[in-house]
Design a protein around this motif. Structure first.
Motif, short mmCIF file in Angstrom:
data_model
loop_
_atom_site.label_atom_id
_atom_site.label_comp_id
_atom_site.label_asym_id
_atom_site.label_seq_id
_atom_site.Cartn_x
_atom_site.Cartn_y
_atom_site.Cartn_z
N PHE A 81 16.03 -63.88 126.35
CA PHE A 81 16.39 -62.61 126.06
C PHE A 81 15.89 -62.05 124.61
N CYS A 82 15.54 -63.05 123.63
CA CYS A 82 14.84 -62.45 122.42
C CYS A 82 13.28 -62.32 122.64
N LEU A 83 12.68 -62.98 123.46
CA LEU A 83 11.34 -62.63 123.78
C LEU A 83 11.20 -61.12 124.49
N LEU A 84 12.31 -60.77 125.34
CA LEU A 84 12.21 -59.57 125.93
C LEU A 84 12.14 -58.61 124.92
N CYS A 85 13.06 -58.84 123.89
CA CYS A 85 13.40 -57.88 122.62
C CYS A 85 11.98 -57.67 121.91
N GLU A 86 11.44 -58.78 121.71
CA GLU A 86 10.16 -58.87 121.10
C GLU A 86 9.09 -58.15 121.70
N LEU A 89 9.30 -54.46 121.42
CA LEU A 89 8.82 -54.02 120.31
C LEU A 89 7.53 -53.65 120.22
N ARG A 90 6.65 -54.83 120.53
CA ARG A 90 5.31 -54.93 120.42
C ARG A 90 4.72 -53.73 121.55
N TRP A 91 5.47 -53.63 122.70
CA TRP A 91 4.95 -52.71 123.61
C TRP A 91 5.06 -51.22 123.22
N SER A 92 6.26 -50.93 122.50
CA SER A 92 6.56 -49.76 121.91
C SER A 92 5.58 -49.18 120.91
N ARG A 93 4.94 -50.12 120.18
CA ARG A 93 3.89 -49.61 119.34
C ARG A 93 2.68 -49.02 120.20
N LEU A 94 2.54 -49.60 121.27
CA LEU A 94 1.10 -49.06 122.02
C LEU A 94 1.54 -47.49 122.51
N HIS A 95 2.95 -47.21 122.77
CA HIS A 95 3.11 -46.10 123.19
C HIS A 95 4.16 -45.34 122.27
N GLY A 96 3.87 -45.42 121.02
CA GLY A 96 4.83 -44.98 119.99
C GLY A 96 4.71 -43.38 119.77
N SER A 97 3.45 -42.97 120.16
CA SER A 97 3.09 -41.48 120.10
C SER A 97 3.38 -40.74 121.41
N ALA A 122 3.99 -63.00 123.34
CA ALA A 122 5.18 -63.48 122.39
C ALA A 122 5.84 -64.98 123.01
N ALA A 123 5.63 -65.23 124.18
CA ALA A 123 6.28 -66.70 124.54
C ALA A 123 5.02 -67.54 124.40
N LEU A 124 3.82 -67.17 124.26
CA LEU A 124 2.80 -68.09 123.83
C LEU A 124 2.77 -68.67 122.29
N GLU A 125 3.08 -67.62 121.52
CA GLU A 125 3.38 -67.44 120.19
C GLU A 125 4.43 -68.39 119.91
N LEU A 126 5.54 -68.37 120.68
CA LEU A 126 6.82 -69.28 120.23
C LEU A 126 6.60 -70.64 120.56
N SER A 127 5.66 -70.89 122.14
CA SER A 127 5.34 -72.08 122.29
C SER A 127 4.69 -72.75 121.25
N ALA A 128 3.55 -72.13 120.92
CA ALA A 128 2.66 -72.75 119.70
C ALA A 128 3.49 -72.93 118.42
N PHE A 129 4.46 -72.12 118.20
CA PHE A 129 5.42 -72.56 116.82
C PHE A 129 6.16 -73.85 117.28
N CYS A 130 6.75 -73.71 118.39
CA CYS A 130 7.53 -75.26 118.75
C CYS A 130 6.63 -76.28 118.87
N GLY A 164 18.30 -65.57 115.28
CA GLY A 164 18.15 -64.37 114.21
C GLY A 164 17.63 -63.17 115.03
N LYS A 165 16.74 -63.55 116.15
CA LYS A 165 15.94 -62.54 116.76
C LYS A 165 16.73 -61.49 117.41
N VAL A 166 18.15 -61.88 117.60
CA VAL A 166 18.92 -61.03 118.29
C VAL A 166 19.04 -59.75 117.51
N LEU A 167 18.60 -59.90 116.20
CA LEU A 167 19.03 -58.55 115.23
C LEU A 167 17.79 -57.61 115.58
N LEU A 168 16.97 -57.73 116.42
CA LEU A 168 15.97 -57.02 116.97
C LEU A 168 16.62 -55.90 117.96
#
Length: 241
Positions: A81-86, A89-97, A122-130, A164-168
């Motif tokens: 769920f948190c990865l979907l939200c993140e 947000l990243r996808w919306s930057r590409l289509h912000g305009s 986002a999943a790859l970055e989380l995997s790298a962190f863990c 805490g990512k639920v705050l997104l």
């Protein structure tokens, strides 16, 4: 509550055989810890909202209750769920305009491969962190200090402490312009929760947990930079072709 072999006192972290004793007529008596002479787990009488507030405040007792004395197994669902939200947000930057009030456009955009690419990133970055955190703890605690590690429990603690990512979610729902400062504070809160979760699981010093989180963040940043450079390289190739 009897599925585990042992529980932990939320005050002193000592093992306990039970959290409460069930007498006849529905009478429950909370078990007293033999080490600190306090209730083994005071949170079994608390409302879930109070537990959530204490966990948000990163209280050690609340983390011990959640990680040791409950059978909470929503870490994978929470992670997705948190990865979907993140990813959104990243996808919306590409289509912000690209603003459109046509619902058909929204449906079409959600089917674009870019969103799934952002989810994968986002999943790859989380995997790298863990992975960075677990490798550091394995090297320091497992190899140098000769301790034993429960990698499954550590991974569960890391994923749950990313709540805490639920705050997104407000950013996803209201689609307003998000502040980099706000996102930075959310990131700081998540890292603080990760550090507290590691400290609770290992019963270690704050320094060790902070070092593990910092190394995990460094690994995540390196992976993100590599992926970004690869993305630019692919774009350059397409442009020249």
């Amino acid at each position: 509550m009897t599925l585990k072999n042992h529980f932990r006192c939320v005050e002193c972290n000592e093992k306990a055989a039970e959290l409460h004793r069930d007498y006849s007529n529905g009478i429950l008596k909370i078990t007293i810890c033999e080490s600190c002479q306090k209730p083994v787990d005071k949170y079994i009488e608390y409302d879930p909202v109070i537990i959530l507030i204490d966990a948000t405040l990163c209280k050690t007792q609340a983390f011990r209750h959640i990680l040791f004395n409950t059978n909470l197994n929503i870490h994978w669902k929470l992670c997705v769920f948190c990865l979907l939200c993140e990813a959104y947000l990243r996808w919306s930057r590409l289509h912000g305009s690209e603003q459109s009030s046509d619902p058909a456009d929204i449906i079409r955009y959600t089917k674009e491969w870019e969103f799934y690419g952002m989810f994968g990133l986002a999943a790859l970055e989380l995997s790298a962190f863990c992975g960075g955190v677990l490798c550091f703890l394995w090297a320091v605690v497992g190899r140098l200090q000769g301790g034993t590690l429960d990698f499954g429990l550590l991974l569960k603690a890391l994923l749950l402490s990313c709540y805490g990512k639920v705050l997104l979610i407000p950013t996803v729902i209201w689609e307003h312009d998000y502040s980099p400062l706000c996102l930075g504070l959310i990131k700081l809160f998540v890292l603080t929760s990760n550090s507290q979760a590691i400290r609770v699981i290992l019963n270690s010093s704050r320094r060790l947990s902070l070092m593990a989180v910092c190394l995990g963040l460094l690994t995540e940043t390196c992976v993100a930079q590599v992926c970004q450079r690869l993305q630019w390289s692919v774009q350059d190739v397409w442009m020249y072709e």
